[in-house]
Design a protein around this motif. Structure first.
Motif, short mmCIF file in Angstrom:
data_model
loop_
_atom_site.label_atom_id
_atom_site.label_comp_id
_atom_site.label_asym_id
_atom_site.label_seq_id
_atom_site.Cartn_x
_atom_site.Cartn_y
_atom_site.Cartn_z
N GLY A 17 0.95 -1.17 -0.05
CA GLY A 17 0.06 0.10 0.04
C GLY A 17 0.72 1.37 0.01
N GLN A 18 0.25 2.23 -0.32
CA GLN A 18 1.07 3.67 -0.64
C GLN A 18 -0.17 4.88 -0.44
OE1 GLN A 18 3.37 4.15 -4.36
NE2 GLN A 18 4.22 6.02 -3.53
N ARG A 19 0.41 5.74 0.30
CA ARG A 19 -0.70 6.79 0.49
C ARG A 19 0.14 8.10 -0.13
NH1 ARG A 19 -4.91 7.78 4.65
NH2 ARG A 19 -5.27 9.69 4.71
N ASP A 20 -0.67 8.83 -1.09
CA ASP A 20 -0.20 10.13 -1.53
C ASP A 20 -1.16 11.39 -1.18
OD1 ASP A 20 0.62 12.32 -3.29
OD2 ASP A 20 1.12 10.98 -4.78
N GLU A 21 -0.65 12.01 -0.13
CA GLU A 21 -1.45 13.24 0.64
C GLU A 21 -1.88 14.35 -0.59
OE1 GLU A 21 -3.14 13.39 3.56
OE2 GLU A 21 -2.11 11.41 4.07
N ALA A 22 -0.82 14.54 -1.46
CA ALA A 22 -0.74 15.60 -2.50
C ALA A 22 -1.83 15.17 -3.40
CB ALA A 22 0.56 15.96 -2.81
N ARG A 33 -4.94 6.65 -1.96
CA ARG A 33 -4.25 5.59 -1.22
C ARG A 33 -4.43 4.51 -2.31
NH1 ARG A 33 -5.54 0.92 1.36
NH2 ARG A 33 -3.97 0.20 2.99
N THR A 34 -3.23 3.82 -2.82
CA THR A 34 -3.48 2.77 -3.80
C THR A 34 -2.78 1.48 -2.80
OG1 THR A 34 -2.63 4.05 -5.54
CG2 THR A 34 -2.09 1.89 -5.90
N ALA A 35 -3.60 0.64 -2.93
CA ALA A 35 -3.47 -0.83 -2.26
C ALA A 35 -3.19 -1.83 -3.54
CB ALA A 35 -4.49 -1.16 -1.53
N LEU A 36 -2.22 -2.68 -3.36
CA LEU A 36 -1.82 -3.60 -4.50
C LEU A 36 -2.61 -4.94 -4.03
CD1 LEU A 36 -0.79 -4.64 -7.04
CD2 LEU A 36 1.32 -5.28 -5.72
N LEU A 37 -3.58 -5.57 -4.58
CA LEU A 37 -4.39 -6.41 -4.26
C LEU A 37 -4.20 -7.75 -5.06
CD1 LEU A 37 -7.99 -4.96 -3.88
CD2 LEU A 37 -6.32 -5.02 -2.34
N ARG A 38 -3.77 -8.90 -4.23
CA ARG A 38 -3.89 -10.19 -4.96
C ARG A 38 -5.24 -11.02 -4.76
NH1 ARG A 38 1.06 -12.86 -2.85
NH2 ARG A 38 2.08 -11.59 -4.25
N TYR A 39 -5.61 -11.36 -6.02
CA TYR A 39 -6.45 -12.39 -6.06
C TYR A 39 -6.06 -13.62 -6.46
CZ TYR A 39 -9.25 -7.81 -6.37
OH TYR A 39 -9.84 -6.80 -6.38
N TRP A 99 -5.83 -0.97 -6.37
CA TRP A 99 -7.02 -0.61 -6.05
C TRP A 99 -6.62 0.85 -5.69
CZ3 TRP A 99 -9.18 0.09 -0.67
CH2 TRP A 99 -10.48 0.67 -0.77
N ILE A 100 -7.47 1.87 -6.20
CA ILE A 100 -7.10 3.38 -6.21
C ILE A 100 -8.24 3.70 -5.27
CG2 ILE A 100 -6.15 5.52 -6.70
CD1 ILE A 100 -5.10 3.96 -9.11
N LEU A 101 -8.14 4.34 -4.13
CA LEU A 101 -9.00 5.01 -3.31
C LEU A 101 -8.87 6.75 -3.51
CD1 LEU A 101 -11.62 4.88 -1.43
CD2 LEU A 101 -9.77 4.84 0.57
N HIS A 102 -9.67 7.63 -3.95
CA HIS A 102 -9.69 8.87 -4.00
C HIS A 102 -10.33 9.45 -2.89
CE1 HIS A 102 -8.14 8.87 -8.10
NE2 HIS A 102 -8.69 7.78 -8.00
#
Length: 83
Positions: free
Chosen positions: A6-11, A15-21, A36-39
């Motif tokens: 996972g990585q968070r970009d405040e600017a 928040r991007t999470a790498l999901l494994r299915y 998976w990108i959460l805005h």
């Protein structure tokens, strides 16, 4: 499904999470990883996006279910209604 990284970009407000299915069926296995990108948006911008999409904001509440203040910076919940 599991979160691999996972990585968070405040600017950027993301928040991007790498999901494994993983799927296992008999001898066949499939493993796929997808981002998976959460805005998140400032309240005014989110309300503008909702209005542009034809939705009306009917309530905004805080994490406790109480009416959110205009200056709340934490998690808020929107109740939206279609036109």
């Amino acid at each position: 499904m599991s979160v691999v990284a996972g990585q968070r970009d405040e600017a950027a407000g993301t928040r991007t999470a790498l999901l494994r299915y993983e799927r296992h069926h008999g001898r066949d296995s499939t493993v796929d990883e997808r981002p998976w990108i959460l805005h998140w948006y400032p309240r005014e911008q989110f309300e503008e996006l909702a209005t542009t999409a034809g939705l009306a904001v009917t309530a905004v509440t805080d994490a406790d279910g109480k009416p959110a203040r205009g200056d709340d910076t934490g998690v808020v919940h929107y109740r939206l209604q279609s036109g």
